[in-house]
Design a protein around this motif. Structure first.
Motif, PDB file in Angstrom:
ATOM      1  N   GLU A 152       0.837  -1.202   0.000  1.00  0.00           N
ATOM      2  CA  GLU A 152       0.000   0.000   0.000  1.00  0.00           C
ATOM      3  C   GLU A 152       0.871   1.251   0.000  1.00  0.00           C
ATOM      4  O   GLU A 152       0.540   2.259  -0.592  1.00  0.00           O
ATOM      5  N   LYS A 153       2.029   1.158   0.665  1.00  0.00           N
ATOM      6  CA  LYS A 153       3.031   2.221   0.616  1.00  0.00           C
ATOM      7  C   LYS A 153       4.382   1.519   0.492  1.00  0.00           C
ATOM      8  O   LYS A 153       4.754   0.723   1.351  1.00  0.00           O
ATOM      9  N   SER A 154       5.074   1.803  -0.594  1.00  0.00           N
ATOM     10  CA  SER A 154       6.354   1.151  -0.820  1.00  0.00           C
ATOM     11  C   SER A 154       7.288   2.118  -1.538  1.00  0.00           C
ATOM     12  O   SER A 154       6.869   3.172  -2.000  1.00  0.00           O
ATOM     13  N   ARG A 155       8.545   1.714  -1.596  1.00  0.00           N
ATOM     14  CA  ARG A 155       9.485   2.511  -2.367  1.00  0.00           C
ATOM     15  C   ARG A 155      10.555   1.609  -2.965  1.00  0.00           C
ATOM     16  O   ARG A 155      10.863   0.533  -2.449  1.00  0.00           O
ATOM     17  N   SER A 156      11.060   2.069  -4.067  1.00  0.00           N
ATOM     18  CA  SER A 156      12.089   1.369  -4.812  1.00  0.00           C
ATOM     19  C   SER A 156      13.297   2.298  -4.883  1.00  0.00           C
ATOM     20  O   SER A 156      13.167   3.446  -5.301  1.00  0.00           O
ATOM     21  N   ILE A 157      14.452   1.806  -4.444  1.00  0.00           N
ATOM     22  CA  ILE A 157      15.664   2.624  -4.440  1.00  0.00           C
ATOM     23  C   ILE A 157      16.635   2.029  -5.451  1.00  0.00           C
ATOM     24  O   ILE A 157      16.991   0.858  -5.366  1.00  0.00           O
ATOM     25  N   MET A 158      17.031   2.839  -6.405  1.00  0.00           N
ATOM     26  CA  MET A 158      17.955   2.413  -7.434  1.00  0.00           C
ATOM     27  C   MET A 158      19.211   3.264  -7.297  1.00  0.00           C
ATOM     28  O   MET A 158      19.143   4.493  -7.293  1.00  0.00           O
ATOM     29  N   GLU A 211       5.584   2.221  10.961  1.00  0.00           N
ATOM     30  CA  GLU A 211       6.122   3.586  10.902  1.00  0.00           C
ATOM     31  C   GLU A 211       7.582   3.678  10.478  1.00  0.00           C
ATOM     32  O   GLU A 211       8.278   4.644  10.809  1.00  0.00           O
ATOM     33  N   SER A 212       8.077   2.671   9.723  1.00  0.00           N
ATOM     34  CA  SER A 212       9.441   2.771   9.184  1.00  0.00           C
ATOM     35  C   SER A 212       9.552   1.916   7.917  1.00  0.00           C
ATOM     36  O   SER A 212       8.733   1.036   7.663  1.00  0.00           O
ATOM     37  N   TRP A 213      10.582   2.191   7.131  1.00  0.00           N
ATOM     38  CA  TRP A 213      10.836   1.441   5.911  1.00  0.00           C
ATOM     39  C   TRP A 213      11.553   0.144   6.252  1.00  0.00           C
ATOM     40  O   TRP A 213      12.521   0.136   7.005  1.00  0.00           O
TER      41      TRP A 213
END
Length: 185
Positions: free
Chosen positions: A142-148, A166-168
């Motif tokens: 629902e909330k994600s991130r991709s780091i390249m 409350e954290s990645w």
């Protein structure tokens, strides 16, 4: 009086038309020019990358093929991950410059029918791109991130994180090497 006003109106219209024709033409950039220009920042991605990493504590191998799409207005990727020799995941992503938002945006279409999106946020760390997004309806993403992160001309690192408590939290990490282009004689 009526004829005089008509002559004045026609003369004014003709004068304006003549001025418009005599004025130097302003060059209008072709459609997609800004997108193509902005995507040059990510041109280094184009090619085939092979990698390995960890997915929920298990080793995986993967391949990503990046290529220009839609006459250079987008970069398309085809991703495949294998675990124990079996295909575990496949997706396709379209990455482009969103002129309205003023940032890179991507849409990913997963083999399971999921559709995710991400907006790339400005970064202060050189050679790092972070897309924050979502797969609507998927509680894990629902909330994600991709780091390249570009580690060199032929090496990159990717991390996918989810938002939990409350954290990645790292969901998947991997390092990729560019495959040498096939030589033609």
């Amino acid at each position: 009086m009526e004829i005089e006003r008509m002559r004045t109106a026609i003369t004014t219209a003709l004068l304006l038309a003549a001025l418009a024709l005599a004025a130097p033409a302003q060059e209008t950039p072709p459609p997609g020019a800004e997108a193509k220009e902005r995507l040059q920042e990510l041109a280094w991605l184009v090619g085939t990358w092979k990698g390995a990493g960890q997915f929920e504590g298990q080793a995986y191998d993967s391949r990503i093929d990046y290529e220009w799409a839609m006459d250079g207005a987008f970069i398309e990727s085809r991703y495949e991950a294998t675990m124990g020799g079996q295909v575990a995941w496949r997706d396709r992503t379209m990455l482009g410059w969103d002129r309205v938002k003023g940032k890179f945006t991507s849409f990913t279409f997963g083999v399971d029918g999921s559709i995710g999106w991400g907006d790339y946020e400005p970064q202060t760390e050189k050679d790092t791109w972070v897309a924050v997004g979502s797969i609507p309806g998927d509680p894990l993403f629902e909330k994600s991130r991709s780091i390249m992160k570009r580690l060199g001309p032929d090496k990159m690192e990717m991390t996918i994180q989810t938002w939990k408590d409350e954290s990645w939290v790292d969901f998947m990490t991997g390092t990729f090497d560019r495959e040498a282009a096939a030589k033609t004689d």
